[in-house]
Scaffold this active site. Structure first.
Site, PDB file in Angstrom:
ATOM      1  N   THR A  59       0.899  -1.402  -0.121  1.00 56.52           N
ATOM      2  CA  THR A  59       0.071   0.052  -0.190  1.00 56.52           C
ATOM      3  C   THR A  59       0.795   1.364  -0.013  1.00 56.52           C
ATOM      4  O   THR A  59       2.183   1.172   0.211  1.00 56.52           O
ATOM      5  CB  THR A  59      -0.954  -0.047   1.315  1.00 56.52           C
ATOM      6  OG1 THR A  59      -1.630   1.033   1.030  1.00 56.52           O
ATOM      7  CG2 THR A  59      -0.083   0.263   2.576  1.00 56.52           C
TER       8      THR A  59
ATOM      9  N   ALA B  99      -4.959  -5.703   6.617  1.00 57.84           N
ATOM     10  CA  ALA B  99      -6.267  -5.009   6.415  1.00 57.84           C
ATOM     11  C   ALA B  99      -7.059  -5.298   8.026  1.00 57.84           C
ATOM     12  O   ALA B  99      -7.604  -4.412   8.783  1.00 57.84           O
ATOM     13  CB  ALA B  99      -6.946  -5.253   5.512  1.00 57.84           C
TER      14      ALA B  99
END
Length: 263
Positions: free
Chosen positions: A60, A108
């Site tokens: 990310t 996540a």
């Protein structure tokens, strides 16, 4: 045995006094068709595995920086599982309360869980003390919570951004319990590319539109060079009266915008 192999702890079988049965498994009737030794179904006591058995796959790009008009927070929206793109629409900026934002980098599930728990604790603080929690206190609260699980496989690198009585605040917190205050951070697999753009264009005296453009350009550059970042650039601005969501721009549109300006 799958759980035991992950935790690397032996399953308790017929131990003296286990469940108060004095080692007599015949006293525990699980009904017809059940395994002969019902106690083998019991989960082992908690322990730290010698080595992780599950590979955490993530990538990310997130960034945040303080300037004269508040805090800018930006992130991409791609979720990956190794070489596969799992989603292009992940929300990596988590809204803790109207004055606090958190970013998601790492696992996540870990980021989402701990920041939702932080939001709950911040609300409890407000109800008890009749005032809004400070950015410093919120970040310290998160660092203390995750530090209890240090070495147990958590994967989280987040930035806590907000505005309180002291003005704009920005802290980096990770799953090892580290907590750092700063003016600019970038976290994730594409952070090295985002830092290159931020180091060149960052100034505390930026105007609002200049700060917006710097954040968009930094995330775009990271998505251009880092295969694990992409999707859209989600941009937020934390102000004295609370945060606002500024825009969500597809990186393909930003590519056309920035490459067309090159002579």
């Amino acid at each position: 045995m799958a759980l035991a192999s992950v935790l690397q702890r032996p399953m308790p079988v017929n131990q003296h006094g286990f469940f108060g049965l004095g080692g007599r498994a015949d006293l525990l009737d699980l009904g017809p068709g059940s395994p002969g030794d019902g106690l083998s179904l019991a989960a082992p006591s908690w322990g730290v595995p010698e080595e992780p058995r599950i590979e955490m796959l993530h990538g990310t790009t997130t960034l945040a920086f303080k300037f004269q008009h508040g805090v800018i927070v930006a992130a991409d929206s791609r979720a990956t599982a190794g070489p596969y793109i799992a989603s292009q629409t992940v929300k990596k900026v988590i809204e803790i309360n109207p004055y606090l934002l958190g970013t998601m980098a790492g696992g996540a599930a870990d980021c989402s869980f701990w920041e939702r728990l932080l939001a709950r604790q911040c609300r409890i603080y407000e109800l008890r003390n009749k005032e809004r929690i400070s950015v410093a206190a919120a970040s310290k609260l998160l660092a203390n919570m995750v530090y209890q699980y240090k070495g147990m496989g958590l994967s989280m690198g987040t930035m806590i951004c907000g505005w309180d009585k002291r003005g704009p605040g920005l802290y980096y917190v990770d799953s090892e319990g580290n907590r750092i205050s700063g003016t600019a951070f970038s976290v994730g697999s594409g952070s090295v590319y985002a830092f290159g753009v931020m180091d060149r264009g960052y100034s505390y005296d930026l105007q609002v539109e200049e700060a917006y453009d710097l954040a968009r350009r930094a995330i775009y550059q990271a998505t251009y060079r880092d295969a694990y970042s992409g999707g859209a650039v989600n941009l937020y601005h934390v102000r004295e009266d609370g945060w606002i969501r500024v825009s969500s721009d597809n990186v393909a549109d930003l590519h056309d915008k920035y490459t067309s300006s090159i002579p």
